[in-house]
Design an enzyme around this catalytic site. Sequence first.
Site, PDB file in Angstrom:
ATOM      1  CB  SER A   1      -0.923   0.000   1.224  1.00  0.00           C
ATOM      2  OG  SER A   1      -1.723  -1.152   1.250  1.00  0.00           O
TER       3      SER A   1
ATOM      4  CB  CYS B   1      -5.487  -5.235  10.056  1.00  0.00           C
ATOM      5  SG  CYS B   1      -7.232  -4.766  10.273  1.00  0.00           S
TER       6      CYS B   1
ATOM      7  CB  CYS C   1      -9.353  -0.764  13.176  1.00  0.00           C
ATOM      8  SG  CYS C   1      -9.583  -2.558  13.200  1.00  0.00           S
TER       9      CYS C   1
END
Length: 455
Positions: free
Chosen positions: A52, A202, A381
């Site tokens: 990313s 994550c 998140c």
Amino acid sequence: MSVWQAAMTTSKIMALSKASNLGLTALRCFSVSPGRLSSKKECKVLIVGGGSGGCALAAKLSSKLGKNKVILVDPADKHYYQPMFTLVGGGMKSVAQSCKPMSQVLPKNIEWLQEKAQTFDPQNNTVTTATGKEIKYDMLLIAAGLQLNYSKIPGLVEALAIPNGKVCSIYSPMYVDRTYDCLRNIKEGNAIFTFPDSPVKCPGAPQKIVYIAEHYFRKNNKRNKINIAYNTALPVLFGVKHYADALWPIVRKRNIQVNTRRNLIEVKPESDTAVFVNLDKPEEKFEEKFSMLHVVPPMSTPDELSKCKELVNAAGFVDVDKSTMQHVKYSNVFAIGDCSASPNSKTAAAAAAQSPVVYKNMLAVLNGKSCKKSYDGYASCPLVTGYNTCILAEFDYNLNPLETFPVPQNKERYSMFYMKKDLMPLLYWHVMLNGYWNGPALMRNAMSIFNFAKK
């Protein structure tokens, strides 16, 4: 010969080979195309990693610096939108929807070396690839992501190789489809979900799949036959209290057993047994039978990076200033994303928020100036809590809420689920990877005039 022994005979070697060859690094296939000759290259900016952050900065920098000023090193054929893996595990998306060819997501005016970065030498401003190419740079951006260490848990790789087995993981494209298979196959017994004793990308994902699984079991009329346990190495359910306080009532209402400070140390696939240790009392070990086991592997920065002690801290992460993202020793080295030592939650949203800071600070240093832009630790998140609800957690370095929308975000909402499932992938593929998305700060500022709705 038992079914398990037969399955192991045919699949164990293949699985171990795959895990070894892939390296399972940042969910990218770190294999190297054979037959390339050694050579030397030079560039204005070298980017290691095409995830990313690497793709976003490649787009920004190449647009500013011009053609062939940027070299990006990454051996992967495919680029994965990893936040979609949770939805794939619940059968809401497919692996094919989560990836695109790397050649399609990288900007055309850079040079892409489809190789593995093997050796870092910051004193001489060089990186050497696995095939011997030496690349000399004026500036280095490290965007290498995290490495998935499935093999560090004895028995896990073998268990993941059993066809139609009971062990699964949403963290790798190799294994994510097994998760939905496990949800469909389990009839009764214990469904156990884990969170490892290591940094993870994550950190909300390990419990998202718990909520999705529980909802799936209810929808399919087998919830009352299945016990659900979430065994986490953390001392808390979620690191940000504002959202943890909203999640605890959910797990209680859905009868999900949460065991903190409990870490998976071994899988015994022949007996469907998971072995855990109490991290506060290491002498205490637990063996738990399972009908389904979802494993989040321990993670680390790639071995090739962590062995360069000049670049990393004691934990193996690139030793950067948490505000400027510039290396504390080498002024021409920056990091972005999961591999940096900045103490933010490791998410794609964090990489997006870091990207304008890293971009502007890199340009400043290239022009002989000091770093002026500062990253506040923003991370997001989207805590999916089922097949139609989501809590959108947003917070900063101090774990204080840093919310975008003028409504309380510590509540389950369909609108946030729709944004996570359908809008965020579009934003990622078409805006972030092209260098145009810098996180929601501008949107947050614009919407702040409506914050009276939260009161």
